[in-house]
Design an enzyme around this catalytic site. Structure first.
Site: not given
Ligand code: DQA
Length: 143
Positions: A10-11, A18, A23, A74, A77, A98, A100, A107
């Site tokens: 998501p997002n 964003r 990011y 990825n 959240a 994984e 990110h 964080r």
């Molecule tokens: C994220 C890190 C997560 O904590 C966050 O909720 C994201 C992006 C990252 O790519 O840094 O949506 O996965």
């Protein structure tokens, strides 16, 4: 031809707009195109998927069962909340990697725990968009 999927949670469709201070300004479409280039150069078939819905991500993970050589994820959240995505990934025998953009461990505390981590062969975090390219090159090197 070997197959790799990159799954985005998501997002991440909002990348570029964003929280760019965290990011970056690169869009998910840019990352997708760069990953497609890397895949092409290495003769890899690449699927690049994004959803804001936990159930759709789980269904995608089901759909590729037995038909994928590496999963890069990825989960955004959902990394920190989803036992269901953990369980879906656990069905796979192929490597899970994984990714990110940021480094969640540096964080807020609620980002420190990952349900993906126990299943991940390797984690690439904190390199911005380069986390994706490092993960993809790593996946290619091990399959
Ligand atoms: C994220 C890190 C997560 O904590 C966050 O909720 C994201 C992006 C990252 O790519 O840094 O949506 O996965």
């Amino acid at each position: 031809m070997k197959k790799i999927i990159i799954i985005n949670g998501p997002n991440l469709n909002m990348l570029g707009k964003r929280e760019p201070e965290i990011y970056g300004y690169t869009t998910l479409e840019d990352i997708k195109n760069n990953c497609i280039e890397i895949a092409k150069e290495n003769n890899i078939s690449l699927d690049f998927y994004q959803s804001n819905h936990e159930g759709k991500i789980i269904e995608k993970i089901h759909e590729i069962l037995g038909n994928i050589d590496a999963i890069i994820i990825n989960a955004a959240a959902y990394t920190h909340t989803s036992i269901a995505i953990h369980d879906a990934l656990k069905m796979h025998k192929c490597p899970v990697i994984e990714v990110h953009l940021s480094n969640p461990k540096e964080r807020e505390k609620f980002r420190h725990f990952s349900y993906i981590e126990p299943l991940a062969k390797k984690i690439f975090s904190g390199y911005g968009e380069k986390s994706y390219y490092k993960a993809l090159n790593y996946a290619i090197s091990i399959i």
